[in-house]
Enzyme design. Structure first.
Site, PDB file in Angstrom:
ATOM      1  CB  SER A  75      17.784 -28.084  49.650  1.00 59.47           C
ATOM      2  OG  SER A  75      17.519 -28.369  51.020  1.00 59.47           O
ATOM      3  CD  GLU A  84      14.670 -19.016  51.866  1.00 59.20           C
ATOM      4  OE1 GLU A  84      15.728 -19.428  51.399  1.00 59.20           O
ATOM      5  OE2 GLU A  84      14.546 -18.618  53.035  1.00 59.20           O
ATOM      6  N   GLY A 123      21.454 -21.130  51.687  1.00 61.20           N
ATOM      7  CA  GLY A 123      21.901 -21.245  53.075  1.00 61.20           C
ATOM      8  C   GLY A 123      23.174 -22.064  53.156  1.00 61.20           C
ATOM      9  N   GLY A 124      23.022 -23.351  53.473  1.00 61.54           N
ATOM     10  CA  GLY A 124      24.163 -24.242  53.699  1.00 61.54           C
ATOM     11  C   GLY A 124      25.239 -24.152  52.629  1.00 61.54           C
ATOM     12  CD  GLU A 133      16.772 -20.877  59.555  1.00 59.71           C
ATOM     13  OE1 GLU A 133      17.642 -20.001  59.726  1.00 59.71           O
ATOM     14  OE2 GLU A 133      16.888 -21.796  58.722  1.00 59.71           O
ATOM     15  CG  ASN A 139      20.371 -16.786  55.394  1.00 59.32           C
ATOM     16  OD1 ASN A 139      21.041 -16.250  56.288  1.00 59.32           O
ATOM     17  ND2 ASN A 139      19.185 -17.342  55.622  1.00 59.32           N
ATOM     18  CD1 TRP A 140      27.020 -16.617  54.200  1.00 58.47           C
ATOM     19  CD2 TRP A 140      28.383 -15.415  55.515  1.00 58.47           C
ATOM     20  NE1 TRP A 140      28.034 -16.123  53.426  1.00 58.47           N
ATOM     21  CE2 TRP A 140      28.879 -15.387  54.197  1.00 58.47           C
ATOM     22  CE3 TRP A 140      29.074 -14.727  56.522  1.00 58.47           C
ATOM     23  CZ2 TRP A 140      30.040 -14.690  53.859  1.00 58.47           C
ATOM     24  CZ3 TRP A 140      30.222 -14.033  56.187  1.00 58.47           C
ATOM     25  CH2 TRP A 140      30.701 -14.018  54.870  1.00 58.47           C
ATOM     26  CE  LYS A 141      19.755 -20.771  56.714  1.00 55.78           C
ATOM     27  NZ  LYS A 141      18.812 -21.852  56.720  1.00 55.78           N
ATOM     28  N   GLY A 150      17.304 -26.429  54.432  1.00 59.19           N
ATOM     29  CA  GLY A 150      18.244 -27.252  55.189  1.00 59.19           C
ATOM     30  C   GLY A 150      17.929 -28.735  55.178  1.00 59.19           C
ATOM     31  CG  HIS A 162      15.084 -17.047  56.976  1.00 55.19           C
ATOM     32  ND1 HIS A 162      14.996 -18.186  57.732  1.00 55.19           N
ATOM     33  CD2 HIS A 162      15.744 -17.394  55.839  1.00 55.19           C
ATOM     34  CE1 HIS A 162      15.590 -19.183  57.079  1.00 55.19           C
ATOM     35  NE2 HIS A 162      16.061 -18.728  55.926  1.00 55.19           N
TER      36      HIS A 162
END
Ligand code: PGA
Length: 265
Positions: free
Chosen positions: A223, A177, A244-245, A109, A15-17, A183, A107
């Site tokens: 994470s 999640e 993600g990251g 966010e 997930n590149w966001k 994150g 998600h």
């Protein structure tokens, strides 16, 4: 050694966001594919997918199709509506026209920053499956939820609503999640993730039947990195990761996708 296709092919999803524009995404996907090819990654045993911003999807599609790359892709959100006066929204059929396989829905966010409700998530899931997309339905508890209700209660109730309008046989992916793990550098323990994943599989079974529950992949997200992926993948009910990251670093992401080679499983 002969290995058949596993019942639930593990999925490692990036997930590149809101990172990487369309030019950066082309370079990234090309390098990721080379990296995994060099490492002789078997995509039939562990699927790899990326979720770029909407504006990158056409570029990623063109590259993947021209070079016949074995990487799947999807969007990070979708409209609940098929078409009409919804300024700024993207229809599920636009995503299938771009050969997206997947779409992330709900998600944390989006739930937090855009006040998406469980009902909206459900409507988006219906729109996605109706257009032939596989929704990656995200659920998870906040730190406060965890303290108040334990880990499973909130994800279980979110998933019940998200699945309410689906029929047995629906092709879906579920991502657990925990919001506090996203994150933060603080992943859930594999045991906790397994406990929730197992509860989520029961929800799928109640809503859509045992067969669909057995066929549905449940991912862990929050994470995830190369150093902790193996512990999650050893769990009976965890079939992949939403990353993600660490999905923005080619070496790290491809190492996560190759978890089998570096843990010898
Ligand atoms: P993270 O994000 O891997 O950076 O924790 C996961 C996600 O939000 O899907």
């Amino acid at each position: 050694m002969t290995t058949g296709t596993p019942a639930r092919v593990p999925l490692i999803a990036g997930n590149w966001k809101m990172n990487l524009d369309h030019l950066q995404s082309i370079a990234f996907v090309q390098k990721l594919a080379w990296n995994l090819k060099d490492a002789r990654h078997d995509f039939s045993q562990v699927e790899v997918a990326v979720f770029p911003p909407f504006t990158d999807l056409r570029s990623v599609q063109t590259l993947v199709s021209a070079d016949r790359l074995p990487i799947k892709f999807g969007a990070q959100d979708v409209s609940a509506h098929a078409s009409g006066a919804y300024t700024g929204e993207i229809s599920a059929s636009f995503l299938t026209a771009l050969e997206c396989t997947y779409v992330i829905i709900g998600h944390s966010e989006r739930r937090t920053l855009h006040n998406e409700t469980d009902q909206q998530v459900s409507a988006k899931v219906v729109a996605a499956t109706g257009a032939g997309l596989v929704p990656v339905i995200c659920v998870g508890e906040t730190a406060e939820d965890l303290e108040e209700h334990g880990p499973s209660a909130v994800p279980v109730s979110q998933l019940k609503v998200a699945l309410a309008e689906l029929k047995p046989g629906a092709d879906i992916v579920v991502a657990y999640e925990p919001v506090w793990a996203i994150g933060s550098g603080q992943a859930a323990t594999p045991e906790q993730a397994e406990q929730v994943a197992s509860a989520l599989r029961s929800v799928i079974s109640d809503a859509l039947g045992a067969e669909t529950a057995a066929a549905t992949r449940i991912l862990y997200g929050g994470s995830v990195k190369a150093a902790n992926i193996a512990g999650f993948m050893r769990q009976a009910n965890i079939d992949g990761a939403l990353v993600g990251g660490a999905s923005l670093d080619i070496a790290e992401f491809s190492s996560i996708a190759r978890y089998r080679s570096h843990v010898g499983t």
